[in-house]
Design a protein around this motif. Sequence first.
Motif, short mmCIF file in Angstrom:
data_model
loop_
_atom_site.label_atom_id
_atom_site.label_comp_id
_atom_site.label_asym_id
_atom_site.label_seq_id
_atom_site.Cartn_x
_atom_site.Cartn_y
_atom_site.Cartn_z
N LEU A 27 0.85 -1.34 0.17
CA LEU A 27 -0.12 -0.10 0.06
C LEU A 27 0.87 1.24 0.13
O LEU A 27 0.58 2.36 -0.69
CB LEU A 27 -0.93 0.03 1.22
N LEU A 28 1.85 1.13 0.77
CA LEU A 28 2.76 2.15 0.68
C LEU A 28 3.60 2.66 -0.23
O LEU A 28 3.68 3.86 -0.91
CB LEU A 28 3.86 2.13 1.79
N LEU A 29 3.89 1.50 -1.19
CA LEU A 29 4.63 1.73 -2.39
C LEU A 29 3.66 2.24 -3.35
O LEU A 29 4.01 3.25 -3.98
CB LEU A 29 4.81 0.27 -2.94
N ALA A 30 2.40 1.94 -3.33
CA ALA A 30 1.30 2.65 -4.42
C ALA A 30 1.36 4.17 -3.86
O ALA A 30 1.11 4.77 -4.84
CB ALA A 30 0.08 1.97 -3.97
N ARG A 31 1.25 4.36 -2.50
CA ARG A 31 1.07 5.51 -2.05
C ARG A 31 2.30 6.60 -2.32
O ARG A 31 2.04 7.73 -2.79
CB ARG A 31 0.92 5.78 -0.76
N ALA A 32 3.48 5.75 -2.48
CA ALA A 32 4.73 6.44 -2.79
C ALA A 32 4.78 7.01 -4.09
O ALA A 32 5.27 8.09 -4.46
CB ALA A 32 5.87 5.55 -2.69
N LEU A 51 10.03 6.94 7.35
CA LEU A 51 10.09 5.79 8.48
C LEU A 51 9.44 6.33 9.57
O LEU A 51 8.59 5.49 10.13
CB LEU A 51 11.61 5.28 8.71
N THR A 52 9.45 7.49 9.98
CA THR A 52 8.88 8.23 11.11
C THR A 52 7.45 7.86 10.92
O THR A 52 6.52 7.47 12.12
CB THR A 52 9.09 9.45 11.56
N GLU A 53 6.85 8.06 9.58
CA GLU A 53 5.41 7.92 9.45
C GLU A 53 5.15 6.44 9.68
O GLU A 53 3.89 6.16 10.16
CB GLU A 53 5.19 8.39 8.11
N SER A 54 5.68 5.60 9.17
CA SER A 54 5.43 4.19 9.28
C SER A 54 5.36 3.50 10.63
O SER A 54 4.58 2.64 10.82
CB SER A 54 6.27 3.28 7.95
N VAL A 55 6.47 4.11 11.34
CA VAL A 55 6.68 3.60 12.50
C VAL A 55 5.51 4.07 13.53
O VAL A 55 4.78 3.61 14.30
CB VAL A 55 7.92 3.98 13.64
N MET A 56 4.99 5.47 13.06
CA MET A 56 3.68 5.91 13.97
C MET A 56 2.47 5.09 13.60
O MET A 56 1.68 5.00 14.49
CB MET A 56 3.53 7.48 13.21
N LEU A 57 2.30 4.68 12.19
CA LEU A 57 0.99 3.53 11.88
C LEU A 57 1.23 2.56 12.66
O LEU A 57 0.16 1.88 13.23
CB LEU A 57 1.36 3.48 10.44
N ALA A 58 2.53 1.90 12.83
CA ALA A 58 2.78 0.74 13.25
C ALA A 58 2.45 0.92 15.12
O ALA A 58 1.91 0.08 15.70
CB ALA A 58 4.15 0.15 13.28
N SER A 59 2.83 1.98 15.54
CA SER A 59 2.57 2.30 17.05
C SER A 59 1.16 2.30 17.13
O SER A 59 0.43 1.62 18.32
CB SER A 59 3.22 3.36 17.34
N ALA A 114 11.45 -0.12 2.39
CA ALA A 114 11.55 -0.19 0.92
C ALA A 114 10.71 0.72 0.34
O ALA A 114 11.36 1.54 -0.54
CB ALA A 114 11.16 -1.62 0.67
N PRO A 115 9.43 1.04 0.82
CA PRO A 115 8.81 2.14 0.13
C PRO A 115 9.61 3.59 0.18
O PRO A 115 9.79 4.33 -0.74
CB PRO A 115 7.32 2.30 0.80
N ALA A 116 10.07 3.66 1.40
CA ALA A 116 10.94 4.99 1.92
C ALA A 116 12.14 5.25 0.85
O ALA A 116 12.41 6.29 0.34
CB ALA A 116 11.37 5.10 3.11
#
Lengths: 911, 112
Positions: A405-410, A435-443, A499-501
């Motif tokens: 999903l992140l790749l598509a959004r990238a 990465l901060t964004e994805s870690v926020m999602l994960a948190s 990877a997306p980042a």
Amino acid sequence: MLIRRLRYWMKSAGRSEALREEMELHLAEKAAELQTDGMTPECARAEARRRFGNVGLKHEESREIWIKRFWSELGQDVRYGCRTMIANKAFSTLAVLLLALGIGANTAIYSLMESILLRSLPVADPESLVVLNWHSRPPQNANKQWVHVVHGLQGIFWPGDKSTLVSGIFPYRAFETLREDNPAFSTLFGYFNGQTKTLAIRGQATSVGAEYVTGDYFRGLGVSPAAGRLISSEDDRPGATPVAVISFATSQNRFGGPPNAIGQPILIDNVPFTVIGVAPPEFFGVDPEAAPDLYLPLHTNVLVDGAGTARLYSDENFYWIEMMGRLRPGVSMAQAQAALAPRFHQWVATTASTDGERANLPALTLNPGAAGLGSLRRRYSKPLYVLLAMVVLILAIVCANIANLLLARAAARRREMAVRLSLGAGRFRLVRQLLTESVMLASLGGALGALFAIWGVRSLTFLLSHGQENFTLHSELNWNVLGVTAALSVVCGLLFGVAPAIQSTRPDVMPALKNGRGGGPRRRAQHVLVVAQIAISFLLLVAAGLFVRTLDKLHSVQLGYARENILLFSLNARQAGHRAPEITTFYANLRKRFESIPGVRSATLSQSSIINAARVGQAIRGTMKIGAVILDGARVMSAGPRFLTTMQIPILTGREIDDRDQPGSPPVAVISERLARTYFGNENPVGRRITLPDEKRDLEIVGVSGNVRYGGLKNEEENAMTVFVAVNQFPPDRVTYALRTAGDPLRYVNSVHEIVREADSRIPVTDVITQAAEIDRTISREVTFAKLCTGFAVLALLIACVGLYGTMSYNVARQIGEIGIRMALGAQRGAVVWMVLRRVLLLAGMGLAISVPAALIGSRLVKSFLFETQPNDPGTLALASVVLLSAAILAGYAPARRASRIDPLAALRHE
Amino acid sequence: MGRKAQKNDSLPGSLDMLILRTLSLRDLHGYGIVQSIQQSSDNELLVEEGSLYPALQRLELNGWIEGVWGVTSNNRRARIYKITAAGRKQLAVETRKYAKLTLAIARVMGAE
């Protein structure tokens, strides 16, 4: 640029040191210069320092420059991340929900593992506790004869390494021998499972779990009482006043709080005891599996279990007491073992009476005791690892999906990134922000997952315990578990974010700025992720298939007796003071009263239920013989009148046991068909005799019954042979009644309670369960696995299909122009649909190609969980493939159809 | 060093520029930078020695200078700083800014 910055962050500790060195050098050089100007060395140094200013402060300031920057950038990233998340609500919600499922499932399984496999006993300094075990070769020699110093035992063995047998039970003399001036242990204490006892408080009787403990038990464990005092050495002597310590929960339920319990008189199996103390609330003994309600001094078993038990203390070949020791400070477990093993060997050698016994003596081994006894660990560690593997796979799918999903959004953010890069933003800085964004999602997902896990732990505990009485798994979310969850979230965030980042911050700025469309590598990455998801779902599908098939096989097992409409419950009149011969009439009269309950078609009693038969001792002592031949491998079941009728076991010839079989009349037996065939061939066994040399009695065979399978569905005892004897002639202390009822058996529970209360209110009714539930309980693990795994597989497939759908939709959207041209040139709709579906099938096929070998290897790991099902069961593999391919086609069909509906004109204009 | 030299606090931020300029001529360690600035300003500018190190850290973080371990003329181990390409660009930017600023100040002062 990127490398240099990375290096900075990694060297932050070294940098601080370098700075100090630089400043020192500066001061030294300054001082040297001042000295050449004519100052004394001391003056020069002081002056240099004065001119420099506060060294420590400047050092701090320099360091702060780095740290401040890190935090301020993090703050920026978090704020920006929040904005991005709010701007993409649908995406964020989906991602957070998926992660919550994945992380929650992992947290739930991990917290179970933590409580079963890792947690220490709630006692003082658990690390210095060791459990004493011994191991030897199996006690039976090649001729199946028992040749071992263990002549009798009360406890369990379990298989160890290299086909040895391991056990934790010892004779009392061994305990005494090891306890005498022990160089390795500061205390050595013993305990012995007292099973269930009838506890009567002010005339109210209940069935409770009891543990006999030696006088040093509580002192050795380092436990302090919640009220009163705990058992001491003074209480554990023959002839001491009988005292008891009760659990915290019992004190609350039965006395309304710990202080009220102290000094109260209680009856344990009709023997008067006095409560002297209450154990602390968190204490559950040394076995995480069982939480005793009562702790009794070891020697009181002579009072409670009958004077016969006194011989346990002197019999050096009867194994029954378990032991734990606390290591002296500074003594390691290996040292302790080196000191104690020879001593035990020396002692145990004196108990051997033949050369055969001397050749296979038990050897002492010490094991860590910090987590208590290992029965629960032995039973659940493997299932839990299998479950953990499954949930880790689910989380992997979730991560792959979100990365996709992140790749598509990238792609959508590529212009934004290109603009920022061309304005001079560092690439590392951008990657860090993504990465901060994805870690926020994960948190967020992790936080939600922790909530989900609370529910998950509860339902898992319920599933695992499945009807087991007093299942005492103390698992809850604690800081340890939450810490692991937090770490897991961060790792996930980095995993699916990196990877997306890196992709979206590719420095080839110009093409992106020009047309805003992505290139090839991203599509390749997407496809890899989709294939990975498909491969993992296939693994879970195969696992689910295998477990469902196992369950199916188990359900089709022929037991030989009725399953439905039977109510089981147990009574122990002996514990309420009934003795032979009165106890026999007492049980017989109760049976008649149960049979007279309206709706009860027949009632019977036996020494145990058929499922539990293996756990209860034989009803007769010694061997059985037919003529001169020893009857080998037959199970003796003491059964009451109408047992075969009630259980619907067919009577093939003769009669079943009935009211004619009284204590005074000639002893009779009903044998099973297999036994009859094995020992009598085609002759009619009715009227023949079975001799019991040890009992000095003969049994007359009066009938032949159908074969019965013992011990539940998966037991191998399908070849078991049975000898039914009359419960009146071989009376057990405790009996299990079985009522064959019209309709739901549980409707009759109240009548049963009433009848028992009328007959003797001191006797609690225990183990109330339907036959069907008791049978299912023996396959609870298989049911749990089948349910969980099916759930996991469906979830995995669903997520993978969403991923596939997303990828295909994105591809179709990117190919609008191409498809438009094809259609303008005359391509049929069917051809366009096929074009898209072909790619779906290609991806699914690649997933399968990777996954089939993995499934073949992986399924061998769960072989021990399967029943009459091969790990590489071709039917299951085929079915899983069909399900997977259908799901893939289903997921791909919507984008394919959309592609075929493209209006060529609109598409070309769009281009 | 008989008279009181001017401390460099009249123009905030100019310390960075002075360091970059000094390093654009040759690679130096911390103390060397202080001396060099002092000498080339004929002892008019006196760098506040303590502030040098935070400034060096800031410059390094921004990627304008780079410190590597080396040996001073007195044969002692020290971090020798050199200016980077980005640093030279930054120096040019700051020099232009500074020129503009001094010109403006000169105009104001001249008009008085």
